[in-house]
Write a protein that holds these residues in place. Structure first.
Motif, PDB file in Angstrom:
ATOM      1  N   LYS A  43       0.824  -1.216   0.000  1.00  0.00           N
ATOM      2  CA  LYS A  43       0.000   0.000   0.000  1.00  0.00           C
ATOM      3  C   LYS A  43       0.852   1.257   0.000  1.00  0.00           C
ATOM      4  CE  LYS A  43      -4.169  -1.891   2.091  1.00  0.00           C
ATOM      5  NZ  LYS A  43      -5.071  -1.866   3.248  1.00  0.00           N
TER       6      LYS A  43
ATOM      7  N   ILE B 215       2.118   1.874  -3.505  1.00  0.00           N
ATOM      8  CA  ILE B 215       1.020   2.309  -4.373  1.00  0.00           C
ATOM      9  C   ILE B 215       0.575   3.732  -4.035  1.00  0.00           C
ATOM     10  CG2 ILE B 215      -1.420   1.918  -4.910  1.00  0.00           C
ATOM     11  CD1 ILE B 215      -0.785  -1.136  -4.532  1.00  0.00           C
TER      12      ILE B 215
ATOM     13  N   GLY C  86       3.660   3.470  -7.326  1.00  0.00           N
ATOM     14  CA  GLY C  86       3.932   2.134  -7.826  1.00  0.00           C
ATOM     15  C   GLY C  86       5.379   1.717  -7.853  1.00  0.00           C
TER      16      GLY C  86
ATOM     17  N   TYR D 246      -2.504  -5.013  -6.706  1.00  0.00           N
ATOM     18  CA  TYR D 246      -3.609  -4.052  -6.684  1.00  0.00           C
ATOM     19  C   TYR D 246      -4.928  -4.792  -6.490  1.00  0.00           C
ATOM     20  CZ  TYR D 246      -0.906  -0.033  -8.429  1.00  0.00           C
ATOM     21  OH  TYR D 246      -0.021   1.005  -8.568  1.00  0.00           O
TER      22      TYR D 246
ATOM     23  N   GLU E 182      -7.512   0.218  -7.251  1.00  0.00           N
ATOM     24  CA  GLU E 182      -7.455   0.464  -8.682  1.00  0.00           C
ATOM     25  C   GLU E 182      -6.243   1.345  -8.976  1.00  0.00           C
ATOM     26  OE1 GLU E 182      -9.369  -0.472 -11.350  1.00  0.00           O
ATOM     27  OE2 GLU E 182     -10.357  -1.857  -9.982  1.00  0.00           O
ATOM     28  N   PRO E 183      -5.456   0.981  -9.985  1.00  0.00           N
ATOM     29  CA  PRO E 183      -4.330   1.844 -10.368  1.00  0.00           C
ATOM     30  C   PRO E 183      -4.842   3.192 -10.876  1.00  0.00           C
ATOM     31  CG  PRO E 183      -4.252  -0.265 -11.541  1.00  0.00           C
ATOM     32  CD  PRO E 183      -5.533  -0.221 -10.798  1.00  0.00           C
TER      33      PRO E 183
END
Length: 96
Positions: free
Chosen positions: A28, A31, A36, A82, A88-89
């Protein structure tokens, strides 16, 4: 018994794939904070763990299950990670 094992794993916050709290915080953090991809030392400082611990203990399993990779850009999460985290990216977010 299976029921006892399930109760124990839930108490330890270990999910159905064997990820614990540190695994999820790593993924997390990459991200949400770094789009990323991030370097090991930066990641370690962000989540408050030693870089060597992340590298030796957590990264191998995350790479084995296809959630994580080491690239020239830094540590990257994959689309599978993800999905597992129900995230969601974002547009332009780096992933493998």
């Amino acid at each position: 018994t299976e029921k006892s094992a399930d109760i124990a794993l839930r108490a330890l916050e270990i999910d159905e794939l064997g990820l614990d709290n540190v695994d999820r915080r790593m993924l997390k953090s990459i991200i949400q904070n770094y789009g990323g991809a991030v370097g090991l030392d930066t990641l370690a400082a962000t989540i408050g763990e030693e870089a060597i611990t992340l590298e030796d203990v957590y990264e191998p399993y995350l790479m084995q299950i296809g959630f994580f990779s080491r690239t020239p850009r830094g540590r990257c999460v994959t689309l599978q990670a993800y999905r597992h985290l129900n995230l969601e990216p974002a547009d332009g977010q780096q992933m493998l």
